[in-house]
Write an enzyme that holds these catalytic residues in place. Structure first.
Site, PDB file in Angstrom:
ATOM      1  N   HIS A  54       1.035  -1.878   0.047  1.00 60.27           N
ATOM      2  CA  HIS A  54      -0.139  -0.029  -0.238  1.00 60.27           C
ATOM      3  C   HIS A  54       0.871   0.859  -0.113  1.00 60.27           C
ATOM      4  CE1 HIS A  54       0.630   0.990   4.404  1.00 60.27           C
ATOM      5  NE2 HIS A  54       0.980  -0.813   4.311  1.00 60.27           N
TER       6      HIS A  54
HETATM    7  P1  TYD Z   1      -1.274  -2.306   7.539  1.00 51.28           P
HETATM    8  O1  TYD Z   1      -1.161  -1.108   7.677  1.00 51.28           O
HETATM    9  O2  TYD Z   1      -2.201  -2.594   6.282  1.00 51.28           O
HETATM   10  O3  TYD Z   1      -0.400  -3.632   7.751  1.00 51.28           O
HETATM   11  P2  TYD Z   1       1.408  -3.912   7.297  1.00 51.28           P
HETATM   12  O4  TYD Z   1       1.560  -2.788   6.196  1.00 51.28           O
HETATM   13  O5  TYD Z   1       1.753  -3.802   8.163  1.00 51.28           O
HETATM   14  O6  TYD Z   1       0.717  -5.204   5.814  1.00 51.28           O
HETATM   15  O7  TYD Z   1      -2.346  -3.500   9.132  1.00 51.28           O
HETATM   16  C1  TYD Z   1      -2.578  -4.017   9.522  1.00 51.28           C
HETATM   17  C2  TYD Z   1      -4.019  -4.908  10.265  1.00 51.28           C
HETATM   18  O8  TYD Z   1      -3.667  -4.238  11.515  1.00 51.28           O
HETATM   19  C3  TYD Z   1      -5.018  -3.346   9.918  1.00 51.28           C
HETATM   20  O9  TYD Z   1      -6.012  -4.528   9.818  1.00 51.28           O
HETATM   21  C4  TYD Z   1      -5.041  -2.498  10.368  1.00 51.28           C
HETATM   22  C5  TYD Z   1      -4.551  -3.170  11.354  1.00 51.28           C
HETATM   23  N1  TYD Z   1      -4.080  -1.810  11.753  1.00 51.28           N
HETATM   24  C6  TYD Z   1      -4.171  -0.968  13.174  1.00 51.28           C
HETATM   25  O10 TYD Z   1      -5.738  -1.269  13.804  1.00 51.28           O
HETATM   26  N2  TYD Z   1      -3.174  -0.089  13.811  1.00 51.28           N
HETATM   27  C7  TYD Z   1      -2.283   0.545  13.432  1.00 51.28           C
HETATM   28  O11 TYD Z   1      -1.707   1.660  14.054  1.00 51.28           O
HETATM   29  C8  TYD Z   1      -1.451  -0.307  12.211  1.00 51.28           C
HETATM   30  C9  TYD Z   1      -0.225   0.227  11.475  1.00 51.28           C
HETATM   31  C10 TYD Z   1      -2.473  -1.347  11.552  1.00 51.28           C
END
Ligand code: TYD
Length: 136
Positions: A54
């Site tokens: 993303h």
């Molecule tokens: P995501 O940012 O997509 O993770 P990565 O980039 O590490 O693969 O987030 C994964 C999941 O965690 C998504 O359902 C959102 C949740 N999340 C939170 O609730 N709070 C946060 O601060 C972050 C970063 C993610």
């Protein structure tokens, strides 16, 4: 966000204190180019798993490999570059408008993320085609 490119990405030396007992890294609110609003970390990442996939509209982030190593693939829609992070005293600054994918986590690795805002799903662009359109 449209104007950001990979030229805005920085690998930053974090301030540290060494003595014979080991090394200590200090991060304070004015250490980096943005105000720190959130800290989280990734750990227990299964072998072969990928994170990210993303871009962010407004969010600045710093990634620090507290332990172990991983690859951070970045794209601004035109150029791409992969950083291998394996030093806990080097922080990768990712500005808004950059696509990122994190992979090849070594066993037991920990990725610290320091972010400029609280979590906001509306700040994410999770579709690569939408990301490319956002850069036009
Ligand atoms: P995501 O940012 O997509 O993770 P990565 O980039 O590490 O693969 O987030 C994964 C999941 O965690 C998504 O359902 C959102 C949740 N999340 C939170 O609730 N709070 C946060 O601060 C972050 C970063 C993610």
């Amino acid at each position: 966000m449209k104007q950001t490119t990979l030229a805005d990405i920085r690998l930053i030396d974090v301030p540290e204190v060494h003595d014979k007992r080991g090394s200590l890294v200090v991060i304070e609110n004015d250490t980096f180019a943005f105000n720190i609003e959130r800290v989280y970390y990734l750990y227990d990442v299964p072998t072969g798993s990928k994170r990210g996939g993303h871009a962010h509209r407004q969010l600045y982030q710093l990634l620090i490999p507290l332990s172990g190593s991983f690859d951070v693939y970045l794209s601004d829609g035109i150029s791409e570059r992969t950083f291998f992070l394996n030093k806990p005293n080097k922080a990768l600054l990712i500005v808004p408008g950059i696509w990122r994918e994190i992979s090849n986590f070594s066993s037991g690795s920990v990725c610290l993320v320091i972010a400029s805002s609280k979590y906001d799903e509306n700040d994410y662009i999770r579709d690569y085609d939408l990301f490319l359109k956002s850069k036009i």
